[in-house]
Design an enzyme around this catalytic site. Structure first.
Site, PDB file in Angstrom:
ATOM      1  N   SER A 208       0.770  -1.261  -0.009  1.00  0.00           N
ATOM      2  CA  SER A 208       0.061  -0.045   0.107  1.00  0.00           C
ATOM      3  C   SER A 208       0.899   1.391   0.134  1.00  0.00           C
ATOM      4  CB  SER A 208      -0.986   0.037   1.037  1.00  0.00           C
ATOM      5  OG  SER A 208      -2.036   0.884   1.173  1.00  0.00           O
ATOM      6  N   GLU A 330      -9.595  -4.858  -3.883  1.00  0.00           N
ATOM      7  CA  GLU A 330      -8.859  -3.971  -2.844  1.00  0.00           C
ATOM      8  C   GLU A 330      -9.805  -2.854  -2.144  1.00  0.00           C
ATOM      9  OE1 GLU A 330      -5.670  -3.496  -2.441  1.00  0.00           O
ATOM     10  OE2 GLU A 330      -4.553  -4.471  -4.282  1.00  0.00           O
ATOM     11  N   HIS A 429      -8.091  -5.359   0.229  1.00  0.00           N
ATOM     12  CA  HIS A 429      -6.639  -4.751   0.686  1.00  0.00           C
ATOM     13  C   HIS A 429      -6.055  -5.405   1.820  1.00  0.00           C
ATOM     14  CE1 HIS A 429      -3.765  -1.485   0.131  1.00  0.00           C
ATOM     15  NE2 HIS A 429      -4.147  -0.932   1.198  1.00  0.00           N
TER      16      HIS A 429
END
Length: 536
Positions: A208, A330, A429
């Site tokens: 990320s 995600e 995610h």
């Protein structure tokens, strides 16, 4: 000279001084090792400065404070928390894990060799640029050190207002976080051999926001020669990063929220007051249908000369080995549990699509997403759109461009959905993280792992963990326990799908890529949207 553990494998001598760590489960660990001066007082919002060292033996058996950040007592409903006290501005430290046994077996006939330095893995945590810590138990380097015979480093760096505010353009601009990470990489270059690591075989990995950082580092002139490979897990390359003027506007808004009229007044505030003002900036900058990011890297033409995704296509970074991937859903991480997004209407989502594709193309784009997911609710269309915009499509475009230049990447998609929270998260995610680290025992606090079948979970974790180890060691993620994984080439577009059944597929992200490329052009031209949808 490589560090060959002897009677005291938990003791190392560095130019800065002596460290005493600890042996944990057969791995030597050195915690809270300072790599730069504490960024406090006049050094707040200044570039990281070299640490002068210490006298005597420094205890390195306990984690140091994490970077100041917002903290939710009891954790959040997905990760269960992504940072815990203690917090302090004196946070520029790193942790090192190294195998506590020599790299090769020893016998009276074959004594321990003074050779075989180990490849190095440097982990940069994510957290939306506002949370996280390299000292979190779930980011422990123990499994990689033990299973892969690697030296592992995790880094704490300034985040949130302390890392991203632009107060002194002539003295570091808005990217103080980057000066921290560069200082940490220089520390690795200069010191890792003392832990048995090879300074010429460094892989930097991040997830990320940490993946965005990794890409920025890869293309930075001062990082030339400091890394050989990068692993980019869910980089949010679709973020629109501000220029210095945008940074100043956000900084001015933050000053008003914090009740400070000048930089001097802001410097005088204790860090808890600075973190408290972050909530106000979240409220000010949050928009429906967009991932909230009150603080962002700034393309200032100096520290960050171009968007980090571009840095992997130019200069020295073009020759770095790259692995890149994303999770299938995600955006579910940030939106699936939010009532305001879960109840989205078709009209709301179509309007949000229009922001990207234009009003004329938006209905056809909505229909294309709807066809791709039978039974999709408007919220599903919205989350698939955000996933594509922020993560999947920009990652695929990077792979496409590197393939065109003859520098292919290794691409993957994590597809295993979690049954937790009614299945609403899907393959969200962050879900790949415990599989990559293969340390589910360190994630017992995380609600998003509830209900995963142990056999499926552990088998996939073994496959992914070993692939990451292989890539760090050789630049090729293949190993005997998985199907053949070829690089992403323009004619094959091979992408590894990590699911209950692991398989290498051609052009796995093709529908998203074609939709965004074709419908994006159609939206810009104000015509032809129907043709884009028909390609699905």
């Amino acid at each position: 000279m490589a560090h060959i553990p002897g009677p005291d494998p938990e003791v190392v001598d560095l130019p800065a001084g002596r460290l005493r760590g600890a042996i944990e489960n057969g791995v030597a660990v050195f915690r809270a090792v300072p790599y730069a001066l504490p960024p406090v007082g006049e050094l707040r919002w200044r570039p990281a400065q070299p640490h002068p060292g210490w006298s005597g033996t420094r205890d390195a058996t306990a984690d140091g404070p994490s970077a100041p950040q917002m903290y939710m007592e009891g954790g959040d409903p997905v990760l269960g928390g992504h940072g815990s006290p203690p917090f302090d501005e004196d946070c520029l430290t790193l942790n090192v894990w190294t195998p506590a046994a020599p790299a090769a077996p020893t016998t009276p006939e074959a004594p321990a060799p003074d050779a075989a330095p180990r490849p190095v893995l440097v982990w940069i945590h994510g957290g939306g640029f506002v949370s996280g810590s390299g000292s979190l138990p779930n980011y422990s380097g123990e499994t990689f050190a033990r299973d892969g015979d690697l030296v592992v480093v995790s880094v704490n760096y300034r985040i949130g207002s302390l890392g991203y505010l632009g107060l002194d353009a002539e003295d570091g601009g808005c990217n103080h976080w980057l000066t921290d990470q560069l200082a940490a990489l220089r520390w690795v270059r200069e010191n890792i051999a003392a832990f048995g690591g090879d300074p010429d075989a460094v892989t930097v990995a991040g997830q990320s926001g940490g993946a965005m950082s990794t890409a920025a580092l890869a293309g930075h002139p001062q990082a030339r020669g400091l890394m050989r490979r990068v692993i980019l897990q869910s980089p949010p390359f679709g973020l629109d990063l501000p220029d210095p003027e945008g940074c100043r506007e956000r900084t001015d808004a933050y000053l008003e929220i914090a009740g400070a009229k000048t930089v001097e007044e802001l410097r005088a505030l204790p860090w808890p007051a600075l973190i408290g003002a972050t909530g106000g900036l979240f409220a000010l900058t949050t928009r429906w249908g967009y991932w909230p990011t009150p603080f962002l890297p700034v393309i200032d033409g100096a520290a960050v000369a171009r968007h980090p995704v571009e840095s992997l296509l130019h200069g020295a970074a073009a020759d770095i080995d790259v692995m890149i991937g994303w999770t299938r859903e995600e955006a579910n991480f940030g939106f699936a549990l939010d009532p305001g997004h879960a109840a989205a209407t078709r009209e709301q989502v179509t309007d949000r699509i229009a922001d990207t594709f234009g009003g004329e193309a938006a209905p056809a784009v909505y229909a294309a997403y709807e066809r791709a997911r039978p039974g999709a609710r408007p919220a599903d269309v919205l989350m698939d759109l955000i996933t594509d915009e922020l993560f999947r499509v920009p990652a695929v475009r990077l792979a496409e461009r590197r393939a065109e230049s003859g520098r292919p990447v290794w691409a993957y998609q994590f597809d295993l959905p979690t049954p937790a929270l009614g299945g609403r998260l899907g393959a969200a995610h962050c879900l790949e993280l415990p599989f990559v680290f293969a340390n589910f025992d360190r994630w017992s606090h995380a609600p998003f792992l509830a209900g995963l079948a142990p056999a499926t979970r552990d088998g996939l974790a073994h496959t992914m963990h070993e692939a990451w180890i292989a890539f760090v060691r050789t630049g090729d993620p293949n190993h005997p326990a998985m199907p053949q994984w070829d690089p992403y080439e323009k004619d094959t577009r091979t992408t590894m799908r990590f699911d209950s059944v692991v398989a290498a597929l051609g052009d796995l992200a093709g529908p998203s890529r074609r939709l965004h490329d074709s419908a994006g052009r159609a939206g810009a031209q104000g015509a032809g949207a129907g043709g884009a949808a028909d390609q699905e």
